[in-house]
Design an enzyme around this catalytic site. Sequence first.
Site, PDB file in Angstrom:
ATOM      1  CB  SER A   1      -6.785   0.491   0.604  1.00 11.98           C
ATOM      2  OG  SER A   1      -7.934   0.393   1.428  1.00 11.98           O
ATOM      3  CG  ASP A   2      -7.656  -6.272   0.348  1.00 15.00           C
ATOM      4  OD1 ASP A   2      -8.877  -6.293   0.587  1.00 15.00           O
ATOM      5  OD2 ASP A   2      -7.035  -7.276  -0.052  1.00 15.00           O
ATOM      6  CB  ALA A   3     -11.267  -4.893   3.699  1.00 13.60           C
TER       7      ALA A   3
ATOM      8  CB  ALA B   1      -4.668  -2.858   3.552  1.00 17.60           C
TER       9      ALA B   1
ATOM     10  CG  HIS C   1      -2.168  -0.899   0.928  1.00 16.63           C
ATOM     11  ND1 HIS C   1      -2.082  -2.276   0.950  1.00 16.63           N
ATOM     12  CD2 HIS C   1      -3.452  -0.608   0.616  1.00 16.63           C
ATOM     13  CE1 HIS C   1      -3.271  -2.791   0.673  1.00 16.63           C
ATOM     14  NE2 HIS C   1      -4.111  -1.810   0.469  1.00 16.63           N
TER      15      HIS C   1
END
Length: 972
Positions: free
Chosen positions: A261-263, A265, A240
């Site tokens: 973004s991923d959850a 992260a 990230h």
Amino acid sequence: MSIEALRKRYAAPSQGDPHVTAQTPPTPPFRDPQLPFAKRIDDLLQRLTLDEKISFLHQFAPAVGRLGIEAFRTGQEALHGVAWMGPATVFPQAVGLGATWNTDLVRRIGEAVSKEARAMHAQDDRVGLNVWSPTVNLLRHPLWGRNEEGYSEDPKLTSAIAVAYTRGLRGDHPTYWRTAPVLKHWLAHNNETDRATSSSSVRPRVLHEYDLRAFREAVEAGAVAGVMPAYNLVNGRPNHVSPYLREHLRTWTDEDLLVCSDAGAPSNLVDLEHYYDTHEEATAAALIAGVDSFTDHGTDGSQIIARVKKAHADGLLTEADIDTAVRRQLSVRFRLGEFDPLYDPHAGLKDFDTPAHRALAQEAAEQAIVLLKNDGLLPLAPDTRIAVVGLLADECKLDWYSGTLIHRSTPLEGLYERFGAERVEFAEGVDRVLLKTSAGTFLHVPAAADAVDEVRGAEGALDPALLAGRTDLPPLTTDATGTEFALIDWGEGILTLRAPDGRYLSVADDGYVRASADQPGGWVVQETFRLEPHDNGHLLRHVGTGRHVSVAADGVKVADGNPEPEAKPDVWELIVTERGEDAVTQVTERADVVLVVAGNDPHINGRETEDRTTLRLPAHQERILRAARVTNPNTVLALVSAYPYAVATAALPAVLWTAHGGQAAGTALARVLSGDVSPAGRLPQTWYEDDADLPDLFDYDVIGGRQTYLYFEGTPLFPFGHGLSYASFSYADLSVRVDDAAAHVSFTVTNTGDITADEVAQLYTRAVEPTVTRPRRELLAHRRITLAPGAKADLSFEVPLTAFDFWDVARGGWRREPGPYDVLVGASSEDIRLRTTVTLDGEPDAPRPVLRHGLNAVDFDEQSGVAIVDRTKAAGDAVTPATGRNAELIYRDCDFGDGIAEVTVSVAGDGVLELSLDGGALLAVLAPDETTASDDPYAYTTLDADVVAEGVHDVHIRLRGPLRLAHVGFSG
């Protein structure tokens, strides 16, 4: 009505229009569909306040009422159908789509999924149009828990399928997109174990030749709206805050790419990874690196908003940084037609669960089936008596990224339909058991007919979303006779228990055990248990909570943190009333052919958050297979699974594999078994023979570790690209013509069989005399074709010469070696039917000019025990011993010219560096002293030593201790 006509009809009236009164407000430029999107976004950005722009940075962007802007959500799962939003058409798992090797089919599936997303969005605005699909992580390691989500271990096949799917999702309109696809998961993400804290060590050649390729070709094709970074770190730096977003991703296209973004992260940067000290610092770094939408804290954007505001106030971010991210979000929203509802050609779509979509789901399931072995037993004659056995014989399993089934077909149902129920017998092959307490009573399921009827749908089907986690059903009790349960052993000690009415035992939030789940599922599966030997019986542990099951006065429940006496774990006696093998033997001895349907439940032992530990089938399924084969040698094994297995196939006359095939899985399998459809699926990844063939799960060096079909030097169980047919095909007339830009390859394929069938022609290459390790063979192109008996197809491929290049670490760029290259054509990576050799021009190998640039430590040719780490938090790579002890690096053919007199190294941390040439005696030993050593891994110091060398040599460096090496320089 055409777009041009709509523009004229709904265009803002001109100021000279007599119908325009003084009170008519002018149309703001961002609402003017005749302006380019870029100008409209410029206008909208300057109208938004800073607070409004910051609020857009969270996944759930709020509405801006004063400007008439609606709320917007990034993210809608759509991996093989619209997921998580209720009923939708369910297509085969992604790895099954990869097994079709059919880009036209996958494009049509993408179209269907995007149309259903639009239709569902029109009814429920929670259904998003920014879809987080597909997953293009390469299937490097078959024990990866998310194997089901990827397309292939090969970057060329993966990118071809991804391009097809994203084009279908995007749609063909030149201006407005049907949905906006986001690729997952950037980058080098193939382990669930410690996925938020582990670092993938990716050397430059692997980065460029392998991991980046699947992303790059999809982005360059122009149908991708963005990417989602993965949870893991790459080379010591969280994805990230990866500089690769800027250095690579955003250079591949002129379009604005949205990075979501991923959850959770963003918070991981501080809470789990401890990469930054404060969330403000982490959020600012992610935003500057290129993350545009923060998926964190669910629907609550307040924490992300507060972090951004403080980062801005503290000078960590500028408003220009915020504008850049918001611009990328708005670019997607404009392309989706949000600001032009009257012009959006997709706005009125109602294509949902149409006959065409159902037919497409069946076609996909049929094309995904791979015939691995056939000694002539298949196809089956219409009058064949069939015994169908196995845990998955009457199942149509869903995975975490599935929608809710509207229609379903199990293998048993498909065979009933195709062969007639009178010719098909069934035995699930599970053990039937009673569970007896030490008090002499038995586990019992109380009647709950009234409660269950409340959640039956119009056709009487139980809604699993309503059943799972229910607390209105009575908990289990004990009585004198008990309930006989089906004990389903999924391997690795994991089991499920099913009541006679088909409901699985499940634990709800209140801790009570109920028969309440239609299937195992959920983010934390509440339907799995372990039997643990204890005294003369077993303890029953619930896996989801990690607690033991006990009998209390008010029902059966799991122990809490401080259990009362009546809630202490009970010791259970397991009484087997029927062995699964016995039930299998009874039906198989009466059959002409036995079909054993084995495989996995996608929510158990291998899924998101959970890697597998072995390639082996669960022991219980192996026993079922053995019992069937001993009783009836005409045993066909159908593996229905999200990943490869290592199975003994020598004694089996026929073996098939399919991923979980969605709503039409059973019908498709029956049509292939009967010969209505000739199988033509191909393996999208290598099937290894044994666990010993696999590298460590965390070894991302596919070159050094000899991984995937590209480098694997052993004998696979089944090779990449393998798949048989009921027809036969011949290949002929291979021709290769090379010009300045491409190799033009042509050949013919003829159906020499007596049925119409598909063939997948595959084109590979191999460098004959490489100076560095190159793939054993590498896929260049493929095509799936349908041929009638005797028909011939003339196939031609234009392969750009860049496809023969490799990443030259000595030059820091792509290079094509001059010399001979094999061109290989066949039906799999190992079944090569035609070959020829061409000689290509290129740039000849040359020694490294180390006097000019020195050596970046990461640009090694060979290594042992090395981990690549971040040189700084912002950019760059360094190397260090993976275990903190010893590592060795080799840099080949370094040119010292007329001579060097000094070596300098840039290092951080503590330890010793030893340098030698050609593996000979040590020339230099360098180590930080007390004045230069530091605990700060980014506090580099320069050390030097006198050395004497000239000419071309291999440089050998050994690192001892936790020393980071960034660069080596040489001077005369």
